[in-house]
Design an enzyme around this catalytic site. Structure first.
Site, mmCIF file in Angstrom:
data_model
loop_
_atom_site.group_PDB
_atom_site.id
_atom_site.type_symbol
_atom_site.label_atom_id
_atom_site.label_comp_id
_atom_site.label_asym_id
_atom_site.label_seq_id
_atom_site.Cartn_x
_atom_site.Cartn_y
_atom_site.Cartn_z
ATOM 1 N N TYR A 55 0.776 -1.246 0.000
ATOM 2 C CA TYR A 55 0.000 0.000 0.000
ATOM 3 C C TYR A 55 0.805 1.292 0.000
ATOM 4 C CZ TYR A 55 -4.272 -2.602 0.455
ATOM 5 O OH TYR A 55 -5.320 -3.446 0.199
ATOM 6 N N GLY A 57 2.733 3.869 -1.633
ATOM 7 C CA GLY A 57 2.950 4.266 -3.015
ATOM 8 C C GLY A 57 1.606 4.335 -3.714
ATOM 9 N N GLY A 59 -1.706 3.355 -5.475
ATOM 10 C CA GLY A 59 -2.599 2.201 -5.452
ATOM 11 C C GLY A 59 -2.436 1.352 -4.212
ATOM 12 N N HIS A 75 -3.898 5.205 5.705
ATOM 13 C CA HIS A 75 -3.798 6.513 5.053
ATOM 14 C C HIS A 75 -4.594 6.532 3.745
ATOM 15 C CE1 HIS A 75 -1.631 9.770 2.777
ATOM 16 N NE2 HIS A 75 -1.886 10.390 3.922
ATOM 17 N N ASP A 76 -4.460 5.478 2.942
ATOM 18 C CA ASP A 76 -5.228 5.389 1.692
ATOM 19 C C ASP A 76 -6.726 5.451 1.972
ATOM 20 O OD1 ASP A 76 -2.821 5.113 0.362
ATOM 21 O OD2 ASP A 76 -3.163 3.047 -0.279
ATOM 22 N N ASP A 121 -2.709 12.816 7.138
ATOM 23 C CA ASP A 121 -1.255 12.826 6.952
ATOM 24 C C ASP A 121 -0.519 12.742 8.283
ATOM 25 O OD1 ASP A 121 -1.778 13.033 4.270
ATOM 26 O OD2 ASP A 121 -1.115 15.105 4.070
#
Length: 147
Positions: A55, A57, A59, A75-76, A121
């Site tokens: 995860y 990076g 995608g 985070h995604d 973040d």
């Protein structure tokens, strides 16, 4: 160079920036990068956290392979919620924050896109700082390990 030339050159630069629609604040990803730099061990660079696990990076798929990869997974999902629920644009949202005493403080009213994205973040950067970096999980074969 003559003062008149400088004036014309300045006017051209300003009009080109306006025509390019460049935002006046740095993109959020720069803020996120600075938060990461603040929380990770000195021997690492923020770039080492891209293309890590399933995860970290662009995608992501499958099950996170370790605690650090879970930071990126969370985070995604946080960015996804910011987009879907709050109609924010996390990758370009500017926000205000402060790096102090080994922590990160986000400013702005709760519930605003700026605060939501900053909190995403902040949480991820602090998680990175608390998680072990395993060299063997950098640039893994995602087709094999992330299904």
């Amino acid at each position: 160079m003559y003062p008149a030339h400088l004036l014309i050159l300045s006017a051209v630069c300003v009009s080109l920036l306006g025509a390019a629609n460049i935002p006046p604040h740095p993109l959020n990803l720069i803020n996120f990068m600075n938060m990461i730099r603040y929380t990770i061990p000195c021997e690492k660079t923020w770039g080492e956290y891209t293309n890590y696990g399933c995860y970290c990076g662009a995608g992501g798929s499958g099950t996170p392979i370790d605690a650090l990869d879970r930071c990126c997974y969370v985070h995604d999902n946080c960015y996804g919620d910011a987009e879907k629920i709050h109609k924010c644009s996390p990758k370009t949202q500017s926000y205000s924050y402060k790096l102090t005493r080994r922590t990160i403080i986000c400013y702005g009213a709760a519930g605003t896109c700026a605060r939501i994205v900053c909190d995403c973040d902040r949480t991820a950067a602090l998680c990175f700082g608390d998680s072990e970096y395993i060299e063997g999980h950098k640039r893994i074969d995602t087709k094999r390990y992330c299904q």
